[in-house]
Design a protein around this motif. Structure first.
Motif, short mmCIF file in Angstrom:
data_model
loop_
_atom_site.label_atom_id
_atom_site.label_comp_id
_atom_site.label_asym_id
_atom_site.label_seq_id
_atom_site.Cartn_x
_atom_site.Cartn_y
_atom_site.Cartn_z
N ALA A 71 9.47 11.20 43.31
CA ALA A 71 9.59 12.00 44.54
C ALA A 71 11.07 12.23 44.87
CB ALA A 71 8.88 11.30 45.69
N LEU A 72 11.87 11.17 44.75
CA LEU A 72 13.31 11.30 45.03
C LEU A 72 13.98 12.21 44.01
CD1 LEU A 72 14.27 7.53 45.68
CD2 LEU A 72 14.16 9.37 47.39
N ASP A 73 13.72 11.97 42.72
CA ASP A 73 14.38 12.73 41.66
C ASP A 73 13.99 14.21 41.71
OD1 ASP A 73 15.55 10.40 40.84
OD2 ASP A 73 14.25 10.09 39.11
N LEU A 74 12.72 14.46 41.95
CA LEU A 74 12.24 15.84 41.96
C LEU A 74 12.95 16.65 43.05
CD1 LEU A 74 10.16 17.72 40.61
CD2 LEU A 74 8.55 17.06 42.37
N ALA A 75 13.08 16.05 44.24
CA ALA A 75 13.75 16.74 45.34
C ALA A 75 15.20 17.02 44.98
CB ALA A 75 13.66 15.91 46.61
N LEU A 76 15.89 16.03 44.38
CA LEU A 76 17.29 16.21 44.01
C LEU A 76 17.43 17.27 42.92
CD1 LEU A 76 18.57 12.49 43.88
CD2 LEU A 76 19.13 14.23 45.60
N ILE A 77 16.56 17.25 41.94
CA ILE A 77 16.65 18.20 40.82
C ILE A 77 16.39 19.63 41.30
CG2 ILE A 77 15.53 18.91 38.65
CD1 ILE A 77 15.41 15.93 37.90
N LYS A 78 15.41 19.78 42.18
CA LYS A 78 15.13 21.13 42.71
C LYS A 78 16.33 21.65 43.50
CE LYS A 78 10.94 21.92 44.47
NZ LYS A 78 9.61 21.61 45.06
N ASP A 79 16.91 20.76 44.30
CA ASP A 79 18.09 21.13 45.08
C ASP A 79 19.26 21.48 44.15
OD1 ASP A 79 19.52 21.38 47.54
OD2 ASP A 79 20.53 19.50 47.03
N ALA A 80 19.44 20.68 43.09
CA ALA A 80 20.53 20.91 42.14
C ALA A 80 20.37 22.25 41.43
CB ALA A 80 20.58 19.77 41.11
N ILE A 81 19.13 22.61 41.12
CA ILE A 81 18.88 23.90 40.44
C ILE A 81 19.19 25.05 41.40
CG2 ILE A 81 17.07 25.39 39.47
CD1 ILE A 81 15.82 22.79 38.28
N THR A 82 18.68 24.96 42.62
CA THR A 82 18.88 26.03 43.60
C THR A 82 20.37 26.27 43.87
OG1 THR A 82 16.86 25.27 44.61
CG2 THR A 82 18.13 26.86 45.88
N THR A 83 21.14 25.16 43.95
CA THR A 83 22.56 25.30 44.28
C THR A 83 23.44 25.32 43.03
OG1 THR A 83 22.76 22.89 44.48
CG2 THR A 83 22.25 24.10 46.50
N LYS A 84 22.81 25.30 41.85
CA LYS A 84 23.51 25.23 40.56
C LYS A 84 24.56 24.11 40.55
CE LYS A 84 22.34 29.80 38.99
NZ LYS A 84 22.74 31.11 38.49
N ASN A 85 24.11 22.96 41.00
CA ASN A 85 24.96 21.76 40.99
C ASN A 85 24.63 21.00 39.71
OD1 ASN A 85 26.06 19.22 41.35
ND2 ASN A 85 25.58 19.12 43.53
N PHE A 86 25.40 21.31 38.63
CA PHE A 86 25.06 20.76 37.32
C PHE A 86 25.22 19.24 37.27
CE2 PHE A 86 25.93 19.67 32.85
CZ PHE A 86 24.69 20.02 32.35
N THR A 87 26.22 18.72 37.97
CA THR A 87 26.45 17.27 37.97
C THR A 87 25.24 16.54 38.55
OG1 THR A 87 28.80 17.69 38.23
CG2 THR A 87 28.05 15.47 38.76
N LEU A 88 24.77 17.02 39.68
CA LEU A 88 23.60 16.39 40.31
C LEU A 88 22.38 16.51 39.40
CD1 LEU A 88 22.38 15.03 42.83
CD2 LEU A 88 21.88 17.32 43.73
N LEU A 89 22.22 17.67 38.79
CA LEU A 89 21.08 17.89 37.90
C LEU A 89 21.12 16.92 36.72
CD1 LEU A 89 18.60 19.43 37.00
CD2 LEU A 89 20.07 21.14 35.98
N GLY A 90 22.28 16.87 36.05
CA GLY A 90 22.40 16.04 34.86
C GLY A 90 22.23 14.56 35.17
N LEU A 91 22.91 14.09 36.21
CA LEU A 91 22.82 12.67 36.56
C LEU A 91 21.38 12.29 36.91
CD1 LEU A 91 26.01 12.13 38.80
CD2 LEU A 91 25.55 11.07 36.56
N THR A 92 20.72 13.16 37.67
CA THR A 92 19.36 12.82 38.11
C THR A 92 18.38 12.88 36.94
OG1 THR A 92 19.95 13.87 40.21
CG2 THR A 92 17.64 13.25 39.91
N ALA A 93 18.51 13.90 36.08
CA ALA A 93 17.59 14.01 34.93
C ALA A 93 17.77 12.81 33.99
CB ALA A 93 17.84 15.31 34.18
#
Ligand code: 2P0
Length: 331
Positions: free
Chosen positions: A231-253
């Motif tokens: 639940a936590l990771d999914l919310a962060l990853i969706k947010d990272a994709i929408t804002t194109k925050n690659f660091t957040l996306l990579g770290l969370t994935a």
């Protein structure tokens, strides 16, 4: 029984459509950035949690179906005739059985995949999604992609995501008949987003993901925490994709994949898909990051790793990981 009920609910009278002579379709493979690990219903492939993936563009599977006058179906995978008794054939034929318009309806099924089989992503998701779409063509269903997603899920869970391109979220749903457990694409297009396949071991996995997830749910004391983590990771990853925050996306994935593997490593007996080269490659990724090359990894039910990076780093990645096969999902 539950599967046939679901099929009837989705297709209704289309089940009686007159088949055309042939049908064909392509579907991409997909890599989960937030993983699907564990089912709440094994027959309908209903997941415990939602998940989110990236489809691999031109890398996937094409299925051609042809009605044949023969006593049995014929399955050809990458040019090789498969034994009807093989595990994959059995699963495939059971899936086709859900849709046969008449008793003596037999098909030649020709599946061609353009991703390395050993990458651990050549088989089920792209395969079942392309078969579902090819059946829709052969049997003239004219249904929405969401309905294709529901049907593909009955073949293999992750196939629910492979009917779409780009970033895809598979909603876990809560209904017992699974009618709300469907994948949906996100709108973001991110042309710079790249993946690298690092093939470390080509031998077939000893334990299928299907069995491994069931064993994890049944015996791992860490599994009870997995839904909260997702639940936590999914919310962060969706947010990272929408804002194109690659660091957040990579770290969370990367953290999500490690958490999934931790649940398996604590199963009784433990399941460990990593080899010494998996661990060595993870260290190379961490060292690269420490040296300023922004690259992350994700790992599925096998020893191979998938790197995540942006196009600007392609040269660095090729130098650091010479054997890595680069995929640009949006190009
Ligand atoms: C995923 N995997 O989200 C996860 C991560 C493997 C690790 O989906 O039993 O072949 O057909 O529903 O979809 C692989 O499992 O399992 C998978 P079934 P599936 O990509």
């Amino acid at each position: 029984v539950k599967k046939s009920d679901a099929v009837r609910q989705i297709l209704g009278t289309r089940l009686d459509n007159t088949p055309r002579a042939t049908g064909s379709a392509y579907a991409p493979a997909n890599i989960a950035l937030c993983k699907y690990w564990g089912k709440r219903d094994a027959e309908l492939n209903l997941p415990q949690t939602s998940s989110l993936s990236i489809s691999l563009g031109k890398r996937g599977a094409t299925t051609e179906l042809k009605i044949i006058e023969a006593p049995t179906d014929q399955i050809i995978l990458n040019g090789k005739l498969l034994e009807a008794s093989s595990g994959f054939s059995q699963r495939l034929l059971q899936f086709i059985n859900l849709f046969r318009p008449r008793q003596n309806f037999c098909v030649a099924i020709n599946i061609n995949s353009n991703i390395p089989i050993a990458a651990g992503l050549a088989s089920s998701a792209a395969g079942f999604a392309s078969i579902t779409k090819a059946l829709a063509d052969l049997l003239d269903w004219k249904i929405h992609t969401s309905e294709l997603s529901l049907l593909a899920r009955l073949g293999s869970g992750s196939a629910a995501r492979s009917v779409w391109d780009g970033f895809v979220e598979w909603h876990a749903g809560s209904r017992s008949d699974g009618m709300d457990s469907v994948a949906e694409p996100l709108l973001t297009i991110w042309p710079e987003f790249c993946l690298g396949l690092v093939i470390l071991d080509e031998t077939e996995k000893k334990i299928s993901s299907r069995d491994a997830m069931q064993h994890t749910v049944a015996t791992s004391p860490l599994y009870s925490d997995w839904p909260r983590q997702v639940a936590l990771d999914l919310a962060l990853i969706k947010d990272a994709i929408t804002t194109k925050n690659f660091t957040l996306l990579g770290l969370t994935a990367e953290a999500n994949a490690s958490a999934m593997h931790a649940t398996m490593q604590h199963a009784v007996p433990p399941i460990n898909y990593s080899t010494a080269s998996t661990t060595d490659t993870m260290k190379k990724v961490w060292n690269a990051r420490a040296a300023g090359v922004e690259v992350y990894f994700t790992q599925d039910a096998g020893p191979n790793l998938k790197l995540l990076f942006l196009a600007g780093n392609t040269e660095n990645i090729t130098q650091l990981f010479p054997a890595c096969e680069i995929i640009q999902p949006f190009c």
